[in-house]
Design a protein around this motif. Structure first.
Motif, PDB file in Angstrom:
ATOM      1  N   GLY A 154       0.779  -1.230   0.000  1.00 12.57           N
ATOM      2  CA  GLY A 154       0.000   0.000   0.000  1.00 12.57           C
ATOM      3  C   GLY A 154       0.810   1.279   0.000  1.00 12.57           C
ATOM      4  N   GLU A 155       2.128   1.193   0.240  1.00 12.63           N
ATOM      5  CA  GLU A 155       2.962   2.394   0.232  1.00 12.63           C
ATOM      6  C   GLU A 155       3.238   2.821  -1.213  1.00 12.63           C
ATOM      7  OE1 GLU A 155       6.569   2.014   2.466  1.00 12.63           O
ATOM      8  OE2 GLU A 155       5.516   1.261   4.238  1.00 12.63           O
ATOM      9  N   TYR A 156       3.313   4.138  -1.413  1.00  8.98           N
ATOM     10  CA  TYR A 156       3.634   4.659  -2.747  1.00  8.98           C
ATOM     11  C   TYR A 156       5.135   4.627  -2.983  1.00  8.98           C
ATOM     12  CZ  TYR A 156      -0.905   6.370  -4.188  1.00  8.98           C
ATOM     13  OH  TYR A 156      -2.207   6.447  -4.603  1.00  8.98           O
ATOM     14  N   ARG A 157       5.510   4.443  -4.245  1.00  9.77           N
ATOM     15  CA  ARG A 157       6.916   4.571  -4.611  1.00  9.77           C
ATOM     16  C   ARG A 157       7.017   4.872  -6.102  1.00  9.77           C
ATOM     17  NH1 ARG A 157       9.783  -1.342  -4.922  1.00  9.77           N
ATOM     18  NH2 ARG A 157       9.319  -1.641  -7.103  1.00  9.77           N
ATOM     19  N   ASP A 158       8.158   5.395  -6.504  1.00  8.47           N
ATOM     20  CA  ASP A 158       8.456   5.657  -7.904  1.00  8.47           C
ATOM     21  C   ASP A 158       9.271   4.488  -8.418  1.00  8.47           C
ATOM     22  OD1 ASP A 158       7.238   8.195  -7.861  1.00  8.47           O
ATOM     23  OD2 ASP A 158       9.054   9.086  -7.047  1.00  8.47           O
ATOM     24  N   ASP A 159       9.113   4.184  -9.692  1.00  4.27           N
ATOM     25  CA  ASP A 159       9.827   3.055 -10.276  1.00  4.27           C
ATOM     26  C   ASP A 159      10.036   3.294 -11.762  1.00  4.27           C
ATOM     27  OD1 ASP A 159      11.092   0.612 -10.361  1.00  4.27           O
ATOM     28  OD2 ASP A 159       9.299  -0.582  -9.988  1.00  4.27           O
ATOM     29  N   ILE A 160      10.936   2.538 -12.327  1.00  4.30           N
ATOM     30  CA  ILE A 160      11.173   2.521 -13.767  1.00  4.30           C
ATOM     31  C   ILE A 160      11.100   1.073 -14.192  1.00  4.30           C
ATOM     32  CG2 ILE A 160      12.854   2.929 -15.600  1.00  4.30           C
ATOM     33  CD1 ILE A 160      13.982   5.190 -13.878  1.00  4.30           C
ATOM     34  N   CYS A 161      10.322   0.795 -15.234  1.00  3.69           N
ATOM     35  CA  CYS A 161      10.195  -0.583 -15.704  1.00  3.69           C
ATOM     36  C   CYS A 161       9.823  -0.582 -17.188  1.00  3.69           C
ATOM     37  CB  CYS A 161       9.155  -1.342 -14.884  1.00  3.69           C
ATOM     38  SG  CYS A 161       7.473  -0.758 -15.136  1.00  3.69           S
ATOM     39  N   VAL A 162       9.738  -1.759 -17.756  1.00  4.96           N
ATOM     40  CA  VAL A 162       9.275  -1.900 -19.129  1.00  4.96           C
ATOM     41  C   VAL A 162       7.757  -1.994 -19.115  1.00  4.96           C
ATOM     42  CG1 VAL A 162       9.308  -3.381 -21.182  1.00  4.96           C
ATOM     43  CG2 VAL A 162      11.404  -3.031 -19.861  1.00  4.96           C
ATOM     44  N   GLY A 163       7.127  -1.287 -20.016  1.00  2.00           N
ATOM     45  CA  GLY A 163       5.682  -1.316 -20.124  1.00  2.00           C
ATOM     46  C   GLY A 163       5.267  -0.985 -21.548  1.00  2.00           C
ATOM     47  N   TYR A 164       3.984  -0.893 -21.771  1.00  3.02           N
ATOM     48  CA  TYR A 164       3.479  -0.533 -23.097  1.00  3.02           C
ATOM     49  C   TYR A 164       2.123   0.144 -22.956  1.00  3.02           C
ATOM     50  CZ  TYR A 164       0.559  -4.725 -22.733  1.00  3.02           C
ATOM     51  OH  TYR A 164      -0.354  -5.664 -22.316  1.00  3.02           O
ATOM     52  N   TYR A 165       1.712   0.846 -24.006  1.00  2.03           N
ATOM     53  CA  TYR A 165       0.421   1.515 -24.035  1.00  2.03           C
ATOM     54  C   TYR A 165      -0.461   0.774 -25.028  1.00  2.03           C
ATOM     55  CZ  TYR A 165      -3.027   5.247 -24.076  1.00  2.03           C
ATOM     56  OH  TYR A 165      -4.182   5.958 -23.945  1.00  2.03           O
ATOM     57  N   GLY A 166      -1.631   0.346 -24.594  1.00  2.69           N
ATOM     58  CA  GLY A 166      -2.548  -0.361 -25.477  1.00  2.69           C
ATOM     59  C   GLY A 166      -3.948  -0.363 -24.886  1.00  2.69           C
ATOM     60  N   TYR A 167      -4.947  -0.442 -25.737  1.00  2.00           N
ATOM     61  CA  TYR A 167      -6.348  -0.421 -25.297  1.00  2.00           C
ATOM     62  C   TYR A 167      -6.651   0.822 -24.458  1.00  2.00           C
ATOM     63  CZ  TYR A 167      -5.943  -5.298 -26.718  1.00  2.00           C
ATOM     64  OH  TYR A 167      -5.680  -6.441 -27.423  1.00  2.00           O
ATOM     65  N   ASN A 168      -6.028   1.953 -24.829  1.00  2.00           N
ATOM     66  CA  ASN A 168      -6.239   3.250 -24.173  1.00  2.00           C
ATOM     67  C   ASN A 168      -5.803   3.303 -22.713  1.00  2.00           C
ATOM     68  OD1 ASN A 168      -7.295   4.588 -26.454  1.00  2.00           O
ATOM     69  ND2 ASN A 168      -9.247   3.554 -26.121  1.00  2.00           N
ATOM     70  N   ARG A 169      -4.833   2.473 -22.349  1.00  2.00           N
ATOM     71  CA  ARG A 169      -4.275   2.558 -20.991  1.00  2.00           C
ATOM     72  C   ARG A 169      -2.866   1.969 -20.978  1.00  2.00           C
ATOM     73  NH1 ARG A 169      -4.443  -1.179 -17.013  1.00  2.00           N
ATOM     74  NH2 ARG A 169      -4.848  -3.311 -17.593  1.00  2.00           N
ATOM     75  N   TRP A 170      -2.124   2.278 -19.916  1.00  2.00           N
ATOM     76  CA  TRP A 170      -0.759   1.772 -19.749  1.00  2.00           C
ATOM     77  C   TRP A 170      -0.776   0.412 -19.076  1.00  2.00           C
ATOM     78  CZ3 TRP A 170       3.503   3.815 -21.817  1.00  2.00           C
ATOM     79  CH2 TRP A 170       3.442   5.127 -22.268  1.00  2.00           C
ATOM     80  N   HIS A 171       0.140  -0.443 -19.471  1.00  2.42           N
ATOM     81  CA  HIS A 171       0.350  -1.757 -18.855  1.00  2.42           C
ATOM     82  C   HIS A 171       1.832  -1.818 -18.485  1.00  2.42           C
ATOM     83  CE1 HIS A 171      -3.495  -3.176 -20.632  1.00  2.42           C
ATOM     84  NE2 HIS A 171      -3.166  -2.300 -21.562  1.00  2.42           N
ATOM     85  N   ASN A 172       2.146  -2.405 -17.328  1.00  2.00           N
ATOM     86  CA  ASN A 172       3.554  -2.500 -16.946  1.00  2.00           C
ATOM     87  C   ASN A 172       3.863  -3.849 -16.325  1.00  2.00           C
ATOM     88  OD1 ASN A 172       3.371  -2.277 -13.893  1.00  2.00           O
ATOM     89  ND2 ASN A 172       2.246  -0.458 -14.524  1.00  2.00           N
ATOM     90  N   HIS A 173       5.132  -4.132 -16.255  1.00  3.14           N
ATOM     91  CA  HIS A 173       5.611  -5.410 -15.734  1.00  3.14           C
ATOM     92  C   HIS A 173       6.275  -5.149 -14.373  1.00  3.14           C
ATOM     93  CE1 HIS A 173       4.728  -6.707 -19.770  1.00  3.14           C
ATOM     94  NE2 HIS A 173       5.577  -5.838 -20.252  1.00  3.14           N
ATOM     95  N   THR A 174       5.449  -4.883 -13.366  1.00  5.51           N
ATOM     96  CA  THR A 174       5.952  -4.580 -12.034  1.00  5.51           C
ATOM     97  C   THR A 174       4.912  -5.015 -11.003  1.00  5.51           C
ATOM     98  OG1 THR A 174       6.781  -2.800 -10.601  1.00  5.51           O
ATOM     99  CG2 THR A 174       5.043  -2.217 -12.124  1.00  5.51           C
ATOM    100  N   ASN A 175       5.278  -4.948  -9.726  1.00  2.00           N
ATOM    101  CA  ASN A 175       4.329  -5.322  -8.684  1.00  2.00           C
ATOM    102  C   ASN A 175       3.585  -4.101  -8.130  1.00  2.00           C
ATOM    103  OD1 ASN A 175       6.439  -4.151  -7.300  1.00  2.00           O
ATOM    104  ND2 ASN A 175       6.421  -5.601  -5.626  1.00  2.00           N
ATOM    105  N   LEU A 176       3.592  -2.995  -8.872  1.00  2.00           N
ATOM    106  CA  LEU A 176       2.859  -1.812  -8.437  1.00  2.00           C
ATOM    107  C   LEU A 176       1.452  -1.818  -9.024  1.00  2.00           C
ATOM    108  CD1 LEU A 176       5.550   0.993  -8.876  1.00  2.00           C
ATOM    109  CD2 LEU A 176       5.037  -0.347  -6.852  1.00  2.00           C
ATOM    110  N   TYR A 177       0.517  -1.205  -8.336  1.00  2.00           N
ATOM    111  CA  TYR A 177      -0.845  -1.069  -8.853  1.00  2.00           C
ATOM    112  C   TYR A 177      -1.300   0.374  -8.666  1.00  2.00           C
ATOM    113  CZ  TYR A 177      -2.437  -1.511  -3.983  1.00  2.00           C
ATOM    114  OH  TYR A 177      -2.641  -1.328  -2.654  1.00  2.00           O
ATOM    115  N   ASN A 178      -2.440   0.725  -9.244  1.00  2.00           N
ATOM    116  CA  ASN A 178      -2.904   2.122  -9.260  1.00  2.00           C
ATOM    117  C   ASN A 178      -1.785   3.031  -9.760  1.00  2.00           C
ATOM    118  OD1 ASN A 178      -5.377   1.389  -8.301  1.00  2.00           O
ATOM    119  ND2 ASN A 178      -4.995   2.039  -6.205  1.00  2.00           N
TER     120      ASN A 178
END
Length: 85
Positions: A43-67
């Motif tokens: 539940g804690e917030y943090r900043d991160d850098i990872c590989v992701g992509y934009y598709g279906y009008n939203r971002w998707h990423n390969h990390t354990n973060l949500y929201n």
């Protein structure tokens, strides 16, 4: 062709998501903020850098973060190639 030229020009530069999005479903490096899922920091917030992509009008990423909120993205570098000596 135009998109390819933009990628070459933007290589190594963070691009604001407000400026433009990458090609759909193209893997890119993303700078994001989000909540940690699981563990002692759940539940804690943090900043991160990872590989992701934009598709279906939203971002998707390969990390354990949500929201997550993606703020910037950058084209991935070219794969490493051994020099041919």
């Amino acid at each position: 062709r135009r998109q390819r030229q933009m990628c070459i020009r933007d290589s190594g530069r963070w691009i604001s998501v407000n400026e433009r999005k990458p090609e759909e479903f193209e893997d890119v490096l993303v700078a994001l903020s989000g909540k940690i899922r699981g563990g002692t920091c759940d539940g804690e917030y943090r900043d991160d850098i990872c590989v992701g992509y934009y598709g279906y009008n939203r971002w998707h990423n390969h990390t354990n973060l949500y929201n997550c909120k993606v703020n910037y993205w950058m084209p991935l570098p070219k794969p490493y190639k051994e020099s041919e000596e």
